[in-house]
Design a protein around this motif. Sequence first.
Motif, PDB file in Angstrom:
ATOM      1  N   ARG A 170      58.646  46.587  50.010  1.00  0.00           N
ATOM      2  CA  ARG A 170      59.553  46.638  48.554  1.00  0.00           C
ATOM      3  C   ARG A 170      61.048  46.384  49.377  1.00  0.00           C
ATOM      4  N   ARG A 171      61.967  46.024  48.337  1.00  0.00           N
ATOM      5  CA  ARG A 171      63.282  45.686  48.677  1.00  0.00           C
ATOM      6  C   ARG A 171      63.881  47.176  48.361  1.00  0.00           C
ATOM      7  N   VAL A 172      64.726  47.574  49.401  1.00  0.00           N
ATOM      8  CA  VAL A 172      65.275  48.868  49.368  1.00  0.00           C
ATOM      9  C   VAL A 172      66.595  48.799  49.526  1.00  0.00           C
ATOM     10  N   LEU A 173      67.348  49.686  48.820  1.00  0.00           N
ATOM     11  CA  LEU A 173      69.047  49.502  48.884  1.00  0.00           C
ATOM     12  C   LEU A 173      69.155  51.068  49.471  1.00  0.00           C
ATOM     13  N   ASP A 174      69.836  51.241  50.650  1.00  0.00           N
ATOM     14  CA  ASP A 174      70.296  52.379  51.389  1.00  0.00           C
ATOM     15  C   ASP A 174      71.806  52.775  50.946  1.00  0.00           C
ATOM     16  N   ILE A 175      72.076  53.623  50.155  1.00  0.00           N
ATOM     17  CA  ILE A 175      73.720  53.850  49.818  1.00  0.00           C
ATOM     18  C   ILE A 175      74.209  54.783  50.778  1.00  0.00           C
ATOM     19  N   GLY A 176      75.101  54.565  51.506  1.00  0.00           N
ATOM     20  CA  GLY A 176      75.650  55.321  52.484  1.00  0.00           C
ATOM     21  C   GLY A 176      75.090  55.386  53.659  1.00  0.00           C
ATOM     22  N   SER A 177      74.744  54.193  53.936  1.00  0.00           N
ATOM     23  CA  SER A 177      73.872  53.856  55.378  1.00  0.00           C
ATOM     24  C   SER A 177      74.167  54.211  56.627  1.00  0.00           C
ATOM     25  N   GLY A 222      68.280  45.131  38.298  1.00  0.00           N
ATOM     26  CA  GLY A 222      66.706  44.920  38.800  1.00  0.00           C
ATOM     27  C   GLY A 222      66.706  44.283  40.149  1.00  0.00           C
ATOM     28  N   SER A 223      67.664  44.502  40.970  1.00  0.00           N
ATOM     29  CA  SER A 223      67.529  43.958  42.258  1.00  0.00           C
ATOM     30  C   SER A 223      66.609  44.584  43.333  1.00  0.00           C
ATOM     31  N   PHE A 224      66.338  46.123  43.007  1.00  0.00           N
ATOM     32  CA  PHE A 224      65.735  46.755  44.073  1.00  0.00           C
ATOM     33  C   PHE A 224      64.540  47.404  43.423  1.00  0.00           C
ATOM     34  N   GLN A 225      63.343  47.824  44.179  1.00  0.00           N
ATOM     35  CA  GLN A 225      62.332  48.504  43.822  1.00  0.00           C
ATOM     36  C   GLN A 225      62.509  50.044  44.176  1.00  0.00           C
ATOM     37  N   VAL A 226      63.402  50.289  45.117  1.00  0.00           N
ATOM     38  CA  VAL A 226      63.705  51.554  45.726  1.00  0.00           C
ATOM     39  C   VAL A 226      65.237  51.728  45.997  1.00  0.00           C
ATOM     40  N   VAL A 227      65.900  52.704  45.681  1.00  0.00           N
ATOM     41  CA  VAL A 227      67.367  53.075  45.857  1.00  0.00           C
ATOM     42  C   VAL A 227      67.113  54.508  46.541  1.00  0.00           C
TER      43      VAL A 227
END
Length: 281
Positions: free
Chosen positions: A67-74, A133-138
Amino acid sequence: MKTHCEIELGSINSCAESEPLLKMSDEILYHSQMISFLEELWGDGFLSPGGAEEVKKVLEGIKIKDRRVLDIGSGSGACAVLLAKNYLAKQVVGIDVEPPVCDAARDHVLAAGLSEKISIELVSPGQLPFEDGSFQVVFSKDSIIHIPDKSALALDVFRVLKPGGQFVGSDWLISHDGKPSPEMSEYIKAEGLDFAMASPGEYKDALVKAGFVEIELVNRNPWYSKIAANELEWLKGPYRKDLSERHGKEFIDHQVEIWTKLVGVLISGEHCPHHIRAKKP
């Protein structure tokens, strides 16, 4: 490796125009000295407690593989590396607002040999610079505390998720609405990290109004109360002299002051870290 959406400070509005979400002070809060100290306390690449074991608990039962994941505050990158290496994410995009942590994260990604799977992007305050709709998991670990408007963030996370996508993370919450107690106010002031703490009710309301379902909040206060007490004893113990020599006596003395106040508001229950989950229908 830069992606098409890597944004430099001051230019985020070229992707989207909005009120700031990632609002922090102009001062660099996580400078190299702070990063070095927190990583010594919490593990290489981690700027919040619990390390890989806490990430495992946050992600329990959540599909990350492929899955494509966004990590906010990485932060300094440990979570992004874990998501790609241990949980087999197809791609991880980590975002943060401070150059020192982004630089540290890129170093961790490079050392792990994961530059083709992970990009670390320096962003300015504003709407998340990604298409709908860019990510499957945030994902986010203990960083939303720096974002004052939880409702605006929830709406934006909902927007960038694909249908059926999941928001999963952890954050530091306050147990009630309204003004913090004098003890909590003193702790927040001592931290000096632009904390914008919200209650579990405020988080849930923000997620419901954004359109999320299957919302779950789990109080982690009992766990971190014990951990923080041990951290305070470590800071005050025999190792303090060595810490002071390496990080500076004034810096370590201030950390002892912070942790003393932190343990107090954890014991009272007013400071209540939570795991947070929600699904976009």
